[in-house]
Write an enzyme that holds these catalytic residues in place. Sequence first.
Site, short mmCIF file in Angstrom:
data_model
loop_
_atom_site.label_atom_id
_atom_site.label_comp_id
_atom_site.label_asym_id
_atom_site.label_seq_id
_atom_site.Cartn_x
_atom_site.Cartn_y
_atom_site.Cartn_z
N GLU A 111 22.33 35.60 48.20
CA GLU A 111 21.17 36.19 48.88
C GLU A 111 20.77 35.35 50.10
O GLU A 111 21.37 34.31 50.37
CB GLU A 111 19.97 36.28 47.93
N ARG A 170 8.24 35.06 40.75
CA ARG A 170 8.84 33.99 41.55
C ARG A 170 9.00 34.49 42.97
O ARG A 170 8.93 35.68 43.25
CB ARG A 170 10.20 33.57 40.99
N ASN A 173 10.88 35.59 46.33
CA ASN A 173 12.09 36.38 46.52
C ASN A 173 12.40 36.46 48.02
O ASN A 173 12.33 35.46 48.71
CB ASN A 173 11.94 37.77 45.88
N ASN A 229 11.45 42.97 48.84
CA ASN A 229 12.71 42.88 49.56
C ASN A 229 12.57 43.43 50.97
O ASN A 229 11.50 43.92 51.36
CB ASN A 229 13.82 43.65 48.83
N ASP A 243 17.88 46.70 49.34
CA ASP A 243 17.77 45.25 49.15
C ASP A 243 17.41 44.65 50.51
O ASP A 243 16.52 45.13 51.17
CB ASP A 243 19.06 44.70 48.55
#
Length: 301
Positions: A17, A100, A102, A152, A200
Amino acid sequence: MSVDVRVAVQSGHALGEGVLWCDRTQSLLWTDIHASMLWRYVPGDGTVRSWPMPERLASFALCVADGWLLLALASRLAFFHFGTGEIREIRTLPIAPETRANDGACDRQGRFVFGTLHEPAHGPKGAHGQFLRLDADLTLHELPLPRVAIANSVAFSPDGGTMYFCDSLQKRILQCEYGDEVGAVSTFVDLTSLEGGEPDGSTVDSEGGVWNAQWGASRVVRYRADGREDRVVAMPTSQPTRPAFGGPSLATLYVTSAHDGMTDAARSIDRHAGDVFAFEPGITGLREPRFAGDPDAVRRR
């Protein structure tokens, strides 16, 4: 769109990522979130290197300060120095339990915007995530945007006046007017009819087109600034995660991917899951913005 998609790095990450290109070092940077590792690839000589992180590294930004990287670790923000390996913690994150950090990106004004993800020990993900911004003076603010389960697609238009973002589970890429304040939210792209896939990570090209990696759909799609689908690039893996323009002329689109959640049978078929891919889309990208904050300010506080 028919292009030659190739494997740039045979990395096999569980959750590759956060990819971006550093113009100063002419290198590609990305993270394997679950492995808590930062990776760097230099196409000029083919070298690949990695650095272990103190916890899962979700996303990051280049810094104006040479040699430094801003880290969005799972529970905190920090600076990282490539030369010494030093990590300077900025602050822990004021986030909900079982969430958390991202996806994130630096805006055109030199501030870092990122979202959080809900990862409950049991049960489905809920809309407990948020979008935050770290300003150059190292103050942190929550942006008045909808709560999300999986933040995202954080990206910005070439002039910095539009922010793109999404909750992957809702299958809509959203947009809002952006500056010191954020404006009303509207739908940029509706992907609710996309079976087996979801939006995403995203990046924006020099013409204002938004390139989105679509997890589970084996594709990267370019949308024009008005939201119309423009190009579809088939990827040789089912879970592409985030694109980034790179190379000396920013003419190559790199794409990270993941094998997270795949069965052994699925991985035996999807042999390149978790690799980093590259192709030339015929459009150039934009130079990656840099975070304007000073790492030495951490010591002065």
